[in-house]
Design a protein around this motif. Sequence first.
Motif, PDB file in Angstrom:
ATOM      1  N   TRP A 161       3.745  -2.976  -6.164  1.00 52.27           N
ATOM      2  CA  TRP A 161       3.634  -3.451  -4.791  1.00 52.27           C
ATOM      3  C   TRP A 161       4.488  -2.643  -3.813  1.00 52.27           C
ATOM      4  O   TRP A 161       4.444  -2.901  -2.605  1.00 52.27           O
ATOM      5  CB  TRP A 161       4.011  -4.931  -4.698  1.00 52.27           C
ATOM      6  N   PHE A 162       5.244  -1.685  -4.306  1.00 52.30           N
ATOM      7  CA  PHE A 162       6.041  -0.856  -3.398  1.00 52.30           C
ATOM      8  C   PHE A 162       5.106   0.010  -2.559  1.00 52.30           C
ATOM      9  O   PHE A 162       4.247   0.709  -3.097  1.00 52.30           O
ATOM     10  CB  PHE A 162       7.010   0.016  -4.199  1.00 52.30           C
ATOM     11  N   PRO A 163       5.243   0.003  -1.229  1.00 60.20           N
ATOM     12  CA  PRO A 163       4.198   0.592  -0.379  1.00 60.20           C
ATOM     13  C   PRO A 163       4.272   2.095  -0.179  1.00 60.20           C
ATOM     14  O   PRO A 163       3.379   2.666   0.439  1.00 60.20           O
ATOM     15  CB  PRO A 163       4.424  -0.120   0.958  1.00 60.20           C
ATOM     16  N   ALA A 164       5.321   2.761  -0.655  1.00 56.73           N
ATOM     17  CA  ALA A 164       5.493   4.188  -0.331  1.00 56.73           C
ATOM     18  C   ALA A 164       5.761   5.005  -1.585  1.00 56.73           C
ATOM     19  O   ALA A 164       6.718   5.772  -1.653  1.00 56.73           O
ATOM     20  CB  ALA A 164       6.634   4.353   0.669  1.00 56.73           C
ATOM     21  N   LYS A 165       4.899   4.847  -2.576  1.00 55.12           N
ATOM     22  CA  LYS A 165       5.089   5.578  -3.828  1.00 55.12           C
ATOM     23  C   LYS A 165       4.982   7.082  -3.592  1.00 55.12           C
ATOM     24  O   LYS A 165       4.129   7.556  -2.854  1.00 55.12           O
ATOM     25  CB  LYS A 165       4.058   5.147  -4.861  1.00 55.12           C
ATOM     26  N   GLY A 166       5.872   7.823  -4.244  1.00 51.24           N
ATOM     27  CA  GLY A 166       5.826   9.272  -4.166  1.00 51.24           C
ATOM     28  C   GLY A 166       6.330   9.844  -2.864  1.00 51.24           C
ATOM     29  O   GLY A 166       6.193  11.047  -2.625  1.00 51.24           O
TER      30      GLY A 166
ATOM     31  N   GLU B 153      -1.375  -6.855 -10.360  1.00 54.76           N
ATOM     32  CA  GLU B 153      -1.442  -6.976  -8.911  1.00 54.76           C
ATOM     33  C   GLU B 153      -0.773  -5.790  -8.244  1.00 54.76           C
ATOM     34  O   GLU B 153       0.198  -5.242  -8.751  1.00 54.76           O
ATOM     35  CB  GLU B 153      -0.779  -8.268  -8.455  1.00 54.76           C
ATOM     36  N   GLN B 154      -1.267  -5.421  -7.079  1.00 52.79           N
ATOM     37  CA  GLN B 154      -0.758  -4.224  -6.419  1.00 52.79           C
ATOM     38  C   GLN B 154       0.051  -4.514  -5.162  1.00 52.79           C
ATOM     39  O   GLN B 154       1.000  -3.798  -4.879  1.00 52.79           O
ATOM     40  CB  GLN B 154      -1.928  -3.299  -6.081  1.00 52.79           C
ATOM     41  N   SER B 155      -0.301  -5.543  -4.422  1.00 49.38           N
ATOM     42  CA  SER B 155       0.358  -5.740  -3.135  1.00 49.38           C
ATOM     43  C   SER B 155       1.256  -6.965  -3.086  1.00 49.38           C
ATOM     44  O   SER B 155       2.089  -7.082  -2.189  1.00 49.38           O
ATOM     45  CB  SER B 155      -0.689  -5.836  -2.016  1.00 49.38           C
ATOM     46  N   ASN B 156       1.115  -7.893  -4.028  1.00 54.09           N
ATOM     47  CA  ASN B 156       1.936  -9.087  -4.071  1.00 54.09           C
ATOM     48  C   ASN B 156       2.256  -9.397  -5.529  1.00 54.09           C
ATOM     49  O   ASN B 156       1.859  -8.670  -6.433  1.00 54.09           O
ATOM     50  CB  ASN B 156       1.215 -10.273  -3.425  1.00 54.09           C
ATOM     51  N   THR B 157       2.955 -10.497  -5.765  1.00 51.47           N
ATOM     52  CA  THR B 157       3.202 -10.957  -7.120  1.00 51.47           C
ATOM     53  C   THR B 157       2.702 -12.387  -7.235  1.00 51.47           C
ATOM     54  O   THR B 157       3.137 -13.261  -6.475  1.00 51.47           O
ATOM     55  CB  THR B 157       4.700 -10.907  -7.470  1.00 51.47           C
TER      56      THR B 157
ATOM     57  N   VAL C 168       3.791 -14.664  -4.227  1.00 50.28           N
ATOM     58  CA  VAL C 168       4.982 -14.205  -3.536  1.00 50.28           C
ATOM     59  C   VAL C 168       4.578 -13.003  -2.692  1.00 50.28           C
ATOM     60  O   VAL C 168       4.174 -11.963  -3.232  1.00 50.28           O
ATOM     61  CB  VAL C 168       6.097 -13.823  -4.530  1.00 50.28           C
ATOM     62  N   LEU C 169       4.628 -13.147  -1.381  1.00 53.06           N
ATOM     63  CA  LEU C 169       4.210 -12.072  -0.486  1.00 53.06           C
ATOM     64  C   LEU C 169       5.282 -10.995  -0.483  1.00 53.06           C
ATOM     65  O   LEU C 169       6.413 -11.233  -0.078  1.00 53.06           O
ATOM     66  CB  LEU C 169       3.987 -12.607   0.923  1.00 53.06           C
ATOM     67  N   ARG C 170       4.940  -9.819  -0.945  1.00 54.20           N
ATOM     68  CA  ARG C 170       5.936  -8.750  -1.043  1.00 54.20           C
ATOM     69  C   ARG C 170       6.193  -8.085   0.305  1.00 54.20           C
ATOM     70  O   ARG C 170       7.329  -7.804   0.655  1.00 54.20           O
ATOM     71  CB  ARG C 170       5.488  -7.734  -2.095  1.00 54.20           C
ATOM     72  N   ALA C 171       5.151  -7.812   1.067  1.00 55.22           N
ATOM     73  CA  ALA C 171       5.330  -7.291   2.431  1.00 55.22           C
ATOM     74  C   ALA C 171       5.186  -8.464   3.381  1.00 55.22           C
ATOM     75  O   ALA C 171       4.099  -9.025   3.521  1.00 55.22           O
ATOM     76  CB  ALA C 171       4.308  -6.208   2.738  1.00 55.22           C
ATOM     77  N   VAL C 172       6.278  -8.880   3.994  1.00 59.56           N
ATOM     78  CA  VAL C 172       6.232 -10.042   4.879  1.00 59.56           C
ATOM     79  C   VAL C 172       6.133  -9.579   6.327  1.00 59.56           C
ATOM     80  O   VAL C 172       6.587  -8.491   6.684  1.00 59.56           O
ATOM     81  CB  VAL C 172       7.472 -10.940   4.682  1.00 59.56           C
ATOM     82  N   ALA C 173       5.529 -10.429   7.138  1.00 63.23           N
ATOM     83  CA  ALA C 173       5.318 -10.085   8.546  1.00 63.23           C
ATOM     84  C   ALA C 173       5.400 -11.348   9.376  1.00 63.23           C
ATOM     85  O   ALA C 173       5.094 -12.447   8.889  1.00 63.23           O
ATOM     86  CB  ALA C 173       3.953  -9.415   8.730  1.00 63.23           C
TER      87      ALA C 173
END
Length: 418
Positions: free
Chosen positions: A27-32, A123-127, A141-146
Motif C-alpha cells: 500500500w506504500f504509494p511511491a515504490k521505487g 490488497e494494494q491500497s488499504n489493509t 484500515v484506510l492507508r492513505a487518509v484524506a
Amino acid sequence: MTLTARTSPDDARLLEVVRDWLPTKRWFPAKGQVTELTATASFALAPDVTVLLVRARAGSIDALLQVPLVLTDGPTAEAIGTLDGRSVLDGADHPSFLRAWLAAADGPGADVDVTAARAISGEQSNTSVILPGARPGILKVLRAVAPGENPDVDVPRHLVDVGWQHVPAPLAWLQAEWPGHDGEPVTGYLGVLAAFVDAAEDGFELACAYAGRGESFADLARSLGSITATMHDALVRAYGVEEVDQGPEEVARAVATRFSWALSAVPSLARFADGVAEVVAEVRSLPSAPPRQRVHGDLHLGQVLRSHDAWFIMDFEGEPLAPLAQRTRPDLALRDVAGLLRSLDYAAAVGGLSGAAAADWTAAARAGLLAGYGGGDQTLLRALELDKTLYEAVYESRNRPTWLPIPIAGLERLTPPR
C-alpha cells in the motif's frame, strides 16, 4: 467519537523505526522513488497502541499514510524494530489495535473476536482484516487518509438507507481530526468495519475459473448487470442527479486527451489513431448524454462478491490517491459498466483462454452483462470502454509488460479498421 491527533517526541522516533519497512508494503504509494517521509502527528488509542500519521512526498505524490503500531515488551519475530527496548509491531491485525479501534468507533457495532483476526493478503491500497464472531465483520484500515467524507463509508451507508441490500452494511466507522498540510485541522475517516459476506467468492476469481473450464459466464454476467442497474437506481435515490448538462463533448474531449497521453507513453499505439478519432467523432455527433450521477467509480470484477446466489458490490472508495472531489464527482453510470466489460477481457486471459476461444467466451459474457443491465447508449459505452482500455495499455506497459496484449486486443476490438 472523533479522535484528535497530537504531536509527540516519539512520533519522529517511531518513524525512524518503520522508515525502511514502509516502502516494502504493497500500500506504500511511491515504490521505487526517493520519498520524503515526515511524521505529522499520532493518535494514542491505548497505552500500547499508536496510530502514526506519515506524510509521503515523491514527485506528484503527496499522501498522508496511516500506520497503526503496537508496542510490546520483549522480543518477537514479527517486530519491525524496537523503541526503548519494546518491540514495534504492525498493528493493523493485532488484537490490541482492533480492540482499541472498536472501542473508539461509531456505528451499530459488531460482535467479533479480535483474537481470531486475519489480515487479507494481496490488497494494494488499504489493509482489510476479517474479524470472525457472532456478527462478523471486515475492517478496512484506510492507508492513505484524506479530509472529508470517504466514499467507502459514505456511499454504503446511503445505499443501505434507501433499502439497497447488495452492499456489505457498515457496522462501525472511525473519524479523526489531524493537522492538514497548511497546519489547520481537518477531519476525515481512518477506517470502516462492514458486515462480512459469508461463503463469498471473489468475482474476478470466479470468472477466471469459469474461463479456465471453458464454461459460459453469461448467466452470472447477466445477473451482475441487473444488480449494477439497481445500484445505479439506488444511487440516484440517495444522491440525485447533476442538473447541469455537460453533453457528450466532455466525453469526446476526455477520450482524445487520454489517447494523446497514452500515445506519448506507448508510441506503438499510433496504429489506433484513426479508430480513436472515429470514436471521438461519433461521440461528438450525439445530440445529448445522460445526466451525471453518483457512481461506483472503480467497478470491476474484483470489486464484487458472489454469495448464496447473489451479487454484492463493495469498495466504493474509487482511486485512493485521487483527490476526494474527483472521487465523488458525478459521472456517467455507463462508466461502471465499461469497467466490468474490461474486467471480462482480463478474466478470459488470466483464465487461460486465447484466440477464438477467448473471443467467444468474452462475447457471450459481455452480451449477458449488457442484457442484464438493460441498455445504454452504445456509442457512449464504446467511448468509455476505449478510455479505460487506453489507461490499461499504459499501466501494463509500465508495470506488467507481459499483460500488454490484453488491452491491445481490446483496442483492436474497439477501434477496428474501416
